[in-house]
Design an enzyme around this catalytic site. Structure first.
Site, mmCIF file in Angstrom:
data_model
loop_
_atom_site.group_PDB
_atom_site.id
_atom_site.type_symbol
_atom_site.label_atom_id
_atom_site.label_comp_id
_atom_site.label_asym_id
_atom_site.label_seq_id
_atom_site.Cartn_x
_atom_site.Cartn_y
_atom_site.Cartn_z
ATOM 1 N N GLU A 1 18.239 50.968 80.812
ATOM 2 C CA GLU A 1 18.840 50.743 82.127
ATOM 3 C C GLU A 1 18.419 51.881 83.050
ATOM 4 O O GLU A 1 18.457 53.046 82.661
ATOM 5 C CB GLU A 1 20.361 50.716 82.009
ATOM 6 C CG GLU A 1 21.098 50.692 83.335
ATOM 7 C CD GLU A 1 22.591 51.003 83.189
ATOM 8 O OE1 GLU A 1 23.139 51.668 84.086
ATOM 9 O OE2 GLU A 1 23.191 50.604 82.177
ATOM 10 N N THR B 1 24.412 50.876 87.996
ATOM 11 C CA THR B 1 25.131 51.387 89.168
ATOM 12 C C THR B 1 24.830 50.541 90.398
ATOM 13 O O THR B 1 24.555 51.053 91.485
ATOM 14 C CB THR B 1 24.812 52.876 89.423
ATOM 15 O OG1 THR B 1 24.754 53.573 88.181
ATOM 16 C CG2 THR B 1 25.908 53.533 90.268
ATOM 17 N N LYS C 1 31.159 46.067 80.426
ATOM 18 C CA LYS C 1 30.923 47.488 80.229
ATOM 19 C C LYS C 1 32.277 48.188 80.296
ATOM 20 O O LYS C 1 33.023 48.027 81.268
ATOM 21 C CB LYS C 1 30.001 48.001 81.336
ATOM 22 C CG LYS C 1 29.976 49.501 81.520
ATOM 23 C CD LYS C 1 29.060 49.848 82.685
ATOM 24 C CE LYS C 1 29.247 51.281 83.146
ATOM 25 N NZ LYS C 1 28.292 51.621 84.229
#
Length: 202
Positions: free
Chosen positions: A43, A73, A133
């Site tokens: 990621e 993000t 998550k």
């Protein structure tokens, strides 16, 4: 935006490397090092526009090796679009924003939202999001995941925030499907140690 999407993305992966705030060349170098070690999912966070070139470069490097890269993000629809245009295979957010999940779905990207409470987990589940998550995982602790498995066994968690090679196994043992490690990767020995967890039993 289904369980099957992330089942395919992660497969049997137990560890994900988060390459945050690094120059383009360093992002690619660490991504390739992770892939070499068997850490197949990477990621690259894109909270700021200057991070998008690193994501794009990692995606290109991954394509040459049949590896995928996600965008982390992701905080708004514009960042979803930037991630999609850069070739990201999925998006990740620190919190639960269903508008972002919908924007990702509209671009064909599975979305991994962040949650930290049963209420948020239920909201995500009602929206069809079964891979979540958990952030910040180090504050929640392994016991949180064991407790969540009782009432919400259909959820699959990626633990993020404060994990490293020393504590990731405890979260995997508690039922976490994938341990995601970011800031700890500033230690060059972390990737090698984390690679030992890639075959950690479920």
């Amino acid at each position: 935006m289904t369980t099957a999407d992330f089942e395919h993305i992660f497969g049997g992966a137990r560890v994900m490397a988060i390459l945050r705030g690094l120059p383009v060349a360093e992002t690619v170098r660490l991504a390739e090092r992770a892939w070499d070690l068997g850490i197949v999912v990477v990621e690259v966070p894109v909270a700021t526009p200057d991070a998008v070139p690193a994501l794009r470069a990692a995606v290109e490097a991954g394509a040459a090796r049949d590896r995928i890269v996600g965008a982390g993000t992701v905080l708004d629809a514009d960042q979803v679009a930037a991630a999609a245009d850069a070739g990201a295979a999925f998006t990740v957010a620190p919190g639960l924003d269903l508008a972002i999940a919908d924007a990702a779905a509209a671009r064909g990207l599975p979305h991994l939202p962040g949650v930290a409470t049963p209420t948020e987990a239920q909201q995500a589940l009602r929206h069809g999001l079964t891979w979540l998550k958990a952030f910040p995982a180090i504050s929640l602790g392994p016991a949180w995941f064991r407790a969540m498995a009782g009432p919400l066994p259909q959820l699959r968690f990626v633990a993020t925030g404060g994990l490293d090679a020393g504590n990731a196994a405890a979260f995997l043992d508690a039922g976490v499907r994938v341990a995601a490690v970011g800031s700890a990767l500033s230690d060059p020995t972390q990737l090698d140690q984390l690679a030992k967890l890639t075959n950690h039993p479920r």
